[in-house]
Scaffold this active site. Structure first.
Site, PDB file in Angstrom:
ATOM      1  N   GLU A 137      -3.278 -62.895 -34.676  1.00 59.78           N
ATOM      2  CA  GLU A 137      -3.488 -63.268 -33.276  1.00 59.78           C
ATOM      3  C   GLU A 137      -2.269 -63.982 -32.695  1.00 59.78           C
ATOM      4  O   GLU A 137      -2.388 -65.026 -32.057  1.00 59.78           O
ATOM      5  CB  GLU A 137      -4.742 -64.147 -33.148  1.00 59.78           C
ATOM      6  CG  GLU A 137      -5.998 -63.430 -33.600  1.00 59.78           C
ATOM      7  CD  GLU A 137      -7.280 -64.233 -33.379  1.00 59.78           C
ATOM      8  OE1 GLU A 137      -7.220 -65.462 -33.406  1.00 59.78           O
ATOM      9  OE2 GLU A 137      -8.325 -63.592 -33.165  1.00 59.78           O
ATOM     10  N   ASP A 193     -15.641 -61.572 -37.398  1.00 58.08           N
ATOM     11  CA  ASP A 193     -15.287 -62.880 -36.860  1.00 58.08           C
ATOM     12  C   ASP A 193     -16.511 -63.739 -36.555  1.00 58.08           C
ATOM     13  O   ASP A 193     -16.863 -63.902 -35.378  1.00 58.08           O
ATOM     14  CB  ASP A 193     -14.457 -62.673 -35.581  1.00 58.08           C
ATOM     15  CG  ASP A 193     -13.630 -63.887 -35.232  1.00 58.08           C
ATOM     16  OD1 ASP A 193     -13.784 -64.909 -35.898  1.00 58.08           O
ATOM     17  OD2 ASP A 193     -12.822 -63.802 -34.280  1.00 58.08           O
ATOM     18  N   GLU A 229     -19.219 -70.989 -31.662  1.00 57.00           N
ATOM     19  CA  GLU A 229     -18.465 -70.124 -30.752  1.00 57.00           C
ATOM     20  C   GLU A 229     -19.232 -68.857 -30.389  1.00 57.00           C
ATOM     21  O   GLU A 229     -19.240 -68.440 -29.236  1.00 57.00           O
ATOM     22  CB  GLU A 229     -17.123 -69.759 -31.413  1.00 57.00           C
ATOM     23  CG  GLU A 229     -16.308 -68.762 -30.619  1.00 57.00           C
ATOM     24  CD  GLU A 229     -14.966 -68.431 -31.271  1.00 57.00           C
ATOM     25  OE1 GLU A 229     -14.660 -68.950 -32.353  1.00 57.00           O
ATOM     26  OE2 GLU A 229     -14.222 -67.635 -30.666  1.00 57.00           O
TER      27      GLU A 229
HETATM   28  C1  BDP Z   1     -11.617 -66.641 -33.459  1.00 52.55           C
HETATM   29  C2  BDP Z   1     -11.473 -67.641 -32.357  1.00 52.55           C
HETATM   30  C3  BDP Z   1     -10.057 -68.112 -32.186  1.00 52.55           C
HETATM   31  C4  BDP Z   1      -9.531 -68.603 -33.534  1.00 52.55           C
HETATM   32  C5  BDP Z   1      -9.681 -67.496 -34.544  1.00 52.55           C
HETATM   33  C6  BDP Z   1      -9.254 -67.903 -35.949  1.00 52.55           C
HETATM   34  O1  BDP Z   1     -11.907 -67.059 -31.139  1.00 52.55           O
HETATM   35  O2  BDP Z   1     -10.044 -69.129 -31.229  1.00 52.55           O
HETATM   36  O3  BDP Z   1      -8.205 -68.995 -33.430  1.00 52.55           O
HETATM   37  O4  BDP Z   1     -11.032 -67.121 -34.649  1.00 52.55           O
HETATM   38  O5  BDP Z   1     -10.133 -68.072 -36.783  1.00 52.55           O
HETATM   39  O6  BDP Z   1     -12.966 -66.443 -33.728  1.00 52.55           O
HETATM   40  O7  BDP Z   1      -8.081 -68.025 -36.221  1.00 52.55           O
END
Ligand code: BDP
Length: 719
Positions: A306, A380, A408
């Site tokens: 990401e 996720d 979340e």
């Molecule tokens: C996702 C979240 C993000 C996190 C990412 C992670 O939306 O904000 O940075 O996981 O685990 O679910 O790195």
């Protein structure tokens, strides 16, 4: 009695039913109201032998004294002479008496961090011993002992030994240096970086107490989307101040490392892990960290995921990156926790498969002292995911479990969702790595492959809200993480029961219904959000509310439509050999089970199959009817939760009763919102009518699609 005095007593006797803001978590230590029990405990506990004057033993002693004072309503004096009812705290090294009354094999079974609770007769006196081989074990024993009293259990006789099944039991805070919390729904960060290191908020101590009480022994203070400044002197000094507060509680501090830190704060031209100058920079950085925090736990790294920098920027592998950091950190006794949450925009393959594809070939290439931290499922932190295919697939690498406590994807801090059933479902899943009974739990606790370095982490749901977690019931998720990391054989029901008794009340009229409500809450939420294996259909970016229609994200695998694949024929992601073949990442037994439409558990159906709308489900309903049934049942169950809760009025304090009541009101509204939006949207593909008897959505699909939430909480922003 004078009128004022009467009112004073009246107030005192009812005060446990009024002001209760949730700050005390499960460590309330209110006076036991059952008089017979109170007398029994009081007669069994008369005095406390002064413990040795080390920070941890003094902490244990203070906790025990204040806990007993609250629970018994009287002070238990410190008294060196042995008496009937003496409590003895310490390790065999600090007390020869302990060595003489506690059987050696029990101490051996307690291991490095465990404890022994033992009643015994010493010099003709009945005594209670709370001990462990190391001092942190004694503290854990004290908390366990207090829990016995708080939950009204018998404390005599005791011959109980307990040792944690998992070594690193951590919270991961996604807290930024500007105090915003990525995916945080309980206020801002509790770390007041600006006032640290000089101002030590009382909360830091209470945070440590709460963690130690459930066996958590480490905390990663900062966000995985890391800021390089975290590793500068200014912030290391601040982290050291926190480490100092946590140390007597057996809690180590960890930090997140931004892979490009050598460039950003080290003025190097590169962060290439094979560059000697970069390696040297990290070694010096590690030396510096340990000069401030001698027992520093280690670094947690999110790399090449990401948008985060990582070794792949230089054509190197995750192992190259992790090993370079391990070379710097492990000589000091720390670990490197390298996250496996990776997926790439450039890779057109099913996102489900990408972590496995990247990490499986690296098995055996990581240095000692590296743990790979794997999210519980392949996508996720969704309301329900199958277990991550990496579990059981990297025998030469210690894999650490990562759960998400912060909600979340589970309704933020406004939905009552008890997560222990989600955690245990994954732990109990069989990977078949070494034939039957190779559960995920055994891959995590090291028994499957003989690893001694083991870990479990939960992404914290803590903020500076007075009650820590936003929702009074969200505290249970923090609690459950600690308890399961200590002992993953505990059931979700056992954990719920002990949490309720400590946090709210011991009366069966409260415990029974509330426990049942908690235990079904996760399935209820799955039903109204993502039934039958739907996943990742929430709002874009902020992840608030339903948006199964969303298809405008800059990358395909951030779009809900990518995950549900609804079309005129059916619904779901085909991950069989005819589709993405993600199932091939599991052992044959698992792949066969999930891969066959007939044997695939319906809870996971749409994770693995594109199923025709008129497919006959086990209930006899078609897929479309079943989908509607689940959504409507889910929303109805929230109504029932509200009714259950209403029946609890008067059994607990007004304040938390009212809070939960209001929150359940929001949850009910939002469950109906999820139900209506999803049913209306999927109906545009199924083209089938809503089955008879269901209340029609009161808004149109266009209405739900038009909703915008520019200020939804939890987006963070890492300054
Ligand atoms: C996702 C979240 C993000 C996190 C990412 C992670 O939306 O904000 O940075 O996981 O685990 O679910 O790195």
């Amino acid at each position: 009695m004078k009128k004022t005095a009467f009112f004073f007593f009246f107030f005192l006797s009812f005060c446990s039913l009024c002001a209760e803001d949730g700050y005390r978590l499960w460590l309330r230590y209110d006076k036991i109201s059952d008089n017979a029990l109170l007398q029994q405990y009081s007669s069994q506990l008369s005095s406390l032998l002064p413990a040795a004057s080390t920070p941890t033993l003094q902490t244990a002693q203070q906790e025990l004294q204040s806990g007993l004072q609250g629970l018994l309503g009287k002070q238990i004096p410190l008294q060196p002479a042995l008496a009937n009812g003496s409590i003895i705290l310490g390790t065999p090294a600090t007390s020869s008496l302990i060595a003489s009354v506690v059987p050696a094999r029990q101490l051996a079974a307690a291991g490095a961090e465990g404890f022994v609770l033992q009643t015994a007769v010493s010099s003709g006196k009945n005594v209670t011993v709370i001990t462990g081989n190391k001092e942190a074990g004694v503290l854990y024993g004290v908390f366990y002992f207090l829990r016995l009293l708080q939950t009204h259990q018998s404390i005599r006789p005791l011959a109980f030994t307990s040792a944690p099944k998992i070594g690193l039991r951590l919270l991961n805070h996604w807290d930024n240096l500007n105090r915003s919390v990525e995916r945080g729904y309980a206020g801002i960060s509790i770390w007041d970086w600006h006032k640290l290191p000089d101002y030590l908020d009382r909360r830091y101590t209470d945070y440590a107490r709460a963690n130690a009480s459930i066996g958590i022994n480490g905390t990663v203070l900062t966000n995985v989307n890391a800021n390089a400044l975290t590793l500068t002197k200014d912030y290391l000094v601040k982290a050291a101040a926190l480490a100092h507060v946590f140390r007597p509680y057996g809690i180590k501090v960890y930090l997140t490392a931004r892979f490009s830190a050598p460039i950003e704060i080290g003025k190097l031209k590169t962060a290439d892990p094979l560059d000697p100058a970069v390696q040297q920079w990290w070694k010096q950085k590690a030396d510096e960290i340990y000069s401030y925090i001698p027992d520093f736990g280690g670094l947690l790294v999110k790399a090449n995921s990401e948008g985060q920098p990582g070794p792949q920027n230089y054509g190197r592998t995750h192992a190259d990156g992790a090993n370079m950091l391990a070379d710097a950190i492990t000589p000091h006794g720390g670990v490197v926790i390298w996250r496996a949450f990776v997926y790439s925009n450039e890779t057109p393959d099913d996102r489900f498969k990408q972590a496995y594809n990247e990490f499986k070939p690296l098995d055996g290439k990581f240095r000692k002292g590296v743990l790979v931290q794997v999210k519980n499922g392949p996508i996720d932190f969704q309301p329900r995911e199958p277990f991550h295919p990496l579990f059981g697939a990297m025998p030469a690498t210690p894999l650490m479990m990562e759960y998400q406590l912060t909600q979340e994807y589970l309704g933020f801090a406004t939905h009552l969702v008890y997560e222990a059933p989600l955690f245990t479902e994954v732990l109990q899943a069989d990977t078949y790595a070494k034939g039957k009974r190779s559960e995920v739990a055994s891959a995590i606790d090291g028994t499957l492959e003989g690893h001694s370095l083991t870990g479990m982490a939960g992404v914290a749901n803590i903020g500076n809200d007075r009650n820590w977690c936003g929702h009074p019931f969200a505290q249970a998720n923090w609690y459950a993480l600690g308890r399961l990391a200590w002992d993953h054989d505990l059931s979700a029901a056992q954990i719920a029961e002990e949490w309720i008794r400590q946090t709210f009340a011991n009366q069966p009229a409260f415990v029974g219904p509330v426990k049942a409500m908690m235990l079904s809450s996760r399935e209820t939420m799955v039903n109204y959000m993502t039934p039958l294996g739907l996943h990742h259909i929430m709002g874009y970016g902020h992840h608030y509310g339903p948006a199964p229609w969303y298809n405008q994200a800059p990358r395909a695998d951030w779009n809900p439509v990518y995950f549900h694949k609804a079309d005129s024929l059916g619904l779901g992601f085909d991950r069989t050999a005819a589709g993405s073949n993600a199932l091939a990442q599991y052992k044959d037994e698992v792949a066969r089970l999930y891969g066959n439409l007939q044997t695939c558990p319906e809870a996971f159906l749409l994770w693995f199959h594109h199923v025709p709308w008129n497919y006959k489900m086990k209930s006899g309903r078609t897929l479309w009817e079943e989908l509607c049934y689940k959504y409507y049942t889910g929303a109805d169950s929230v109504k029932q939760m509200r009714q259950t809760w209403n029946g609890m009025k008067g059994l607990i304090d007004e304040e938390r009763f009212a809070q939960v009541n209001m929150l359940l009101g929001i949850q009910e509204k939002e469950a109906i919102w999820w139900r209506n939006a999803c049913v209306l949207y999927f109906q545009t593909f199924s083209r089938m009518p809503l089955p008879a008897g269901y209340e029609k959505p009161d808004q149109s699909l266009e209405y739900y699609q038009s909703l915008r939430f520019p200020y939804a909480p939890g987006i963070g922003g890492n300054l």
